[in-house]
Design a protein around this motif. Structure first.
Motif, PDB file in Angstrom:
ATOM      1  N   PHE A 167       4.793   9.247  -9.287  1.00  0.00           N
ATOM      2  CA  PHE A 167       4.751   8.023  -8.487  1.00  0.00           C
ATOM      3  C   PHE A 167       6.055   7.233  -8.631  1.00  0.00           C
ATOM      4  CE2 PHE A 167       3.959   3.402  -8.666  1.00  0.00           C
ATOM      5  CZ  PHE A 167       3.637   3.179  -7.327  1.00  0.00           C
ATOM      6  N   THR A 216       8.854   6.778  -5.721  1.00  0.00           N
ATOM      7  CA  THR A 216       9.080   5.406  -5.279  1.00  0.00           C
ATOM      8  C   THR A 216      10.570   5.064  -5.324  1.00  0.00           C
ATOM      9  OG1 THR A 216       6.894   4.703  -6.026  1.00  0.00           O
ATOM     10  CG2 THR A 216       8.548   2.980  -5.710  1.00  0.00           C
ATOM     11  N   SER A 263       8.989  12.142  -1.138  1.00  0.00           N
ATOM     12  CA  SER A 263       8.166  13.103  -1.879  1.00  0.00           C
ATOM     13  C   SER A 263       8.784  14.498  -1.784  1.00  0.00           C
ATOM     14  CB  SER A 263       6.739  13.122  -1.324  1.00  0.00           C
ATOM     15  OG  SER A 263       6.732  13.490   0.044  1.00  0.00           O
ATOM     16  N   GLY A 280       1.262  12.506  -8.112  1.00  0.00           N
ATOM     17  CA  GLY A 280       1.904  11.204  -8.164  1.00  0.00           C
ATOM     18  C   GLY A 280       2.931  11.015  -7.070  1.00  0.00           C
ATOM     19  N   ILE A 311       1.334   9.854  -3.959  1.00  0.00           N
ATOM     20  CA  ILE A 311       1.023   8.420  -4.006  1.00  0.00           C
ATOM     21  C   ILE A 311       2.306   7.611  -3.829  1.00  0.00           C
ATOM     22  CG2 ILE A 311       0.099   6.547  -5.431  1.00  0.00           C
ATOM     23  CD1 ILE A 311      -1.690   8.619  -6.798  1.00  0.00           C
ATOM     24  N   GLY A 312       3.387   8.056  -4.472  1.00  0.00           N
ATOM     25  CA  GLY A 312       4.653   7.329  -4.395  1.00  0.00           C
ATOM     26  C   GLY A 312       5.206   7.228  -2.989  1.00  0.00           C
ATOM     27  N   THR A 336       4.618   4.138  -0.580  1.00  0.00           N
ATOM     28  CA  THR A 336       5.358   2.871  -0.633  1.00  0.00           C
ATOM     29  C   THR A 336       6.208   2.667   0.608  1.00  0.00           C
ATOM     30  OG1 THR A 336       7.152   3.927  -1.882  1.00  0.00           O
ATOM     31  CG2 THR A 336       5.420   2.825  -3.153  1.00  0.00           C
ATOM     32  N   SER A 361      -2.402   5.159   1.644  1.00  0.00           N
ATOM     33  CA  SER A 361      -2.575   4.982   0.198  1.00  0.00           C
ATOM     34  C   SER A 361      -3.963   5.443  -0.255  1.00  0.00           C
ATOM     35  CB  SER A 361      -2.378   3.510  -0.179  1.00  0.00           C
ATOM     36  OG  SER A 361      -1.067   3.081   0.097  1.00  0.00           O
ATOM     37  N   ILE A 379      -4.443   8.437  -2.923  1.00  0.00           N
ATOM     38  CA  ILE A 379      -5.054   8.066  -4.204  1.00  0.00           C
ATOM     39  C   ILE A 379      -6.409   8.751  -4.350  1.00  0.00           C
ATOM     40  CG2 ILE A 379      -6.023   6.155  -5.537  1.00  0.00           C
ATOM     41  CD1 ILE A 379      -3.834   4.372  -4.308  1.00  0.00           C
ATOM     42  N   THR A 408      -6.000  12.373  -5.280  1.00  0.00           N
ATOM     43  CA  THR A 408      -5.613  12.496  -6.687  1.00  0.00           C
ATOM     44  C   THR A 408      -6.819  12.310  -7.597  1.00  0.00           C
ATOM     45  OG1 THR A 408      -3.369  11.702  -6.222  1.00  0.00           O
ATOM     46  CG2 THR A 408      -4.137  11.535  -8.495  1.00  0.00           C
TER      47      THR A 408
END
Length: 560
Positions: A55, A59, A64, A91, A94-95, A98, A294, A298, A301
């Motif tokens: 993540f 970010t 990714s 991760g 998820i990152g 952003t 998101s 998430i 995951t």
């Protein structure tokens, strides 16, 4: 003509956005450089830390694809394990969300130009000033270009009439068929652009202008999530089995996650609508889409993280390990270092080269170990010719392989210096080039040692008895020194380790002088001169290997 003009504005804005992403990603990776792998290794000790690491890294670099390509490269080089990479991939997904939040919260609620131009100005000045933080200036410059690209995207659509986009409205009238078609479109667009962030930005912009609705936008985002796996797939071509398995993890995670999201598509949209303030139409749709992205990543995951071990077993079942193939030494050295993604930077490639250099040190170490064993076994062996011939054949193959490694790795590192690398990486490359030269010279001297053994057999000038007893500890000292160097390649030696290297060098020099004196005394006592000269030649070549080890360790001590 209106549609064509708007299309050019869209493409231009999107390209500017992509360029900004690349510049910012390059800047962050150059600033982090060779510390990136150290961070990944340290922070992937367990699955939860691995997710957090993925993540944070994604970010920072806002891609990714960059993170997953980096992972595939590191796993291929043996710097990370397959299990470690699974959490990082989760991760990373998820990152990458952003980007959607930046676009939705800033891109349409502020005067972007007022943010873009100062960022570009500050970044440009920081980039051209000669100081140690130039790379962060480049990252800031890229951030400005991202905002400028958003500005172009935002201003290119306001005048679109309903007649111009009526075909898009028709696409949204086929229920689940429209959703699946949107997923396919999102996948294809992302495959072509190699950036899910760019697809996400375009989707949010179209939704903000009410050209596509919430359902269609969410389906396009799911497609982008599938399409972004292309870079990991490309990076795995020609790589080792573990790297291919890592790429498959990314594909399975994203594809299976998207299928699950489609199975519960309506409830998922309802849940996002419930937890996100405002309406899912009009200006509120931007935050709804960012939230959808998101929640989706998430949620995937949370579903998959308890099964990391089982996931690894499944991937290894699909792409089976081939121990014999992985362990086999090829006839010729082949180092695949082509760029698989626009996000690659030389600093990250240097890490891969360091692993290859450690392998080269392993070859030199194995050659010296073979010589050591052959030297001790020779007096007790009846068929000495066969023993030496087998040893010589092994040395020739490994020495030729080391020559190819030197040529290829030297060319690669020199190519890296032609790119934009930070000063620290530049110094590291200079050190690595010296290490490569020393290691290749060591393999030459190992061959030379075996040639001396061959000469001793053919001319019946064997070293045995007290001479061998005196030589064996000396050979062991150099072997210990080589082990120390091999274990610490790529890392800076501590003050204690540097002192240990100095002591080993001094001990080897003292042993060399002592052995020479003993040999001269034996000559004076009437021993065979040719045998003693061969003994002195062996001592000299072995000591030379110790010199190479000390030269490498001195460089490692300066590495910071």
């Amino acid at each position: 003509m209106q549609v064509i003009g708007i299309l050019f504005h869209l493409v231009g804005g999107l390209c500017l956005f992509l360029y900004g992403m690349k510049v910012m990603s390059d800047g962050v990776q150059q600033a982090a450089g060779d510390r990136m792998q150290q961070v990944l290794n340290f922070m992937t000790r367990n699955r939860f830390m691995a997710v957090f690491t993925g993540f944070i890294v994604t970010t920072l670099v806002q891609s990714s694809s960059a993170t997953t390509v980096m992972l595939v490269s590191f796993v291929n080089a043996g710097l990370l394990t397959l299990t470690q990479s699974i959490g990082v991939i989760m991760g990373a997904n998820i990152g990458t969300t952003t980007t959607g939040w930046i676009v939705s919260l800033i891109g349409f609620k502020f005067d972007i130009a007022s943010l873009a131009l100062p960022a570009i100005g500050i970044g440009f000045i920081a980039r051209i000033i000669k100081w140690k933080h130039q790379a962060w200036g480049e990252a800031f410059l890229g951030f400005g270009f991202i905002f400028l690209g958003l500005e172009f995207l935002n201003t290119s659509l306001p005048s679109i009439s309903s007649d111009s986009v009526i075909f898009i409205s028709k696409l949204s009238g086929y229920g689940m068929g429209s959703i699946l078609l949107s997923v396919a479109i999102g996948t294809v667009v992302t495959l072509l652009m190699h950036s899910s962030a760019a697809t996400l930005t375009l989707v949010i912009t179209l939704a903000f202008r009410q050209i596509i609705n919430f359902e269609m936008s969410a389906a396009l985002i799911l497609g982008a999530n599938i399409g972004t796996t292309i870079d990991a797939i490309l990076a795995a071509f020609g790589a080792k089995t573990a790297a291919k398995q890592t790429a498959l993890v990314h594909v399975l995670f994203n594809v299976v996650g998207s299928i699950l999201a489609l199975l519960f598509f309506k409830p998922l949209l309802t849940f996002v609508d419930f937890i996100t303030p405002g309406s899912s139409s009009g200006e509120g749709i931007t935050s709804h889409l960012a939230m959808f992205h998101s929640v989706f990543n998430i949620g995937c995951t949370i579903v998959f993280i308890p099964f990391v071990t089982q996931f690894a077993v499944l991937v290894k079942f699909i792409i089976k390990d081939d121990p014999q193939k992985e362990a086999a030494v090829p006839d010729h050295y082949h180092f695949v270092y082509r760029a698989a993604s626009i996000q690659d930077t030389p600093e990250l490639s240097i890490l891969r080269a360091e692993k290859e250099i450690r392998d080269m040190a392993g070859i030199a170490s194995s050659m010296y170990a073979s010589f050591s064993e052959g030297l001790k076994a020779l007096p007790e062996t009846e068929d000495k010719d066969t023993l030496v011939n087998v040893l010589m054949d092994e040395m020739k193959v490994k020495e030729a392989y080391a020559d190819e490694m030197r040529e290829t790795l030297t060319a690669f590192l020199i190519a890296c210096t032609r790119e934009q690398i930070n000063p620290r990486s530049g110094r590291r490359v200079t050190l690595l080039l010296r290490v490569i030269a020393d290691l290749e010279d060591m393999t030459d001297d190992c061959c030379g040692l075996v040639y001396l053994l061959d000469r001793s057999v053919k001319k019946n000038q064997l070293i045995k008895g007290k001479e061998m007893e005196a030589l064996v500890p000396y050979v062991k000292q150099v072997e210990d020194f080589l082990t120390l160097v091999r274990e610490h390649l790529g890392r800076s030696l501590t003050a204690e380790q540097a002192h240990q290297a100095r002591e080993l060098e001094d001990a080897i020099d003292q042993a060399r002088d002592r052995l020479r004196k003993l040999s001269r005394k034996r000559i004076e006592a009437g021993k065979d001169v040719k045998t003693e000269l061969l003994f002195i030649d062996l001592v000299r070549r072995i000591e030379k290997l110790g010199d190479y080890c000390y030269d490498i360790s001195s460089g490692l001590a300066k590495m910071r």
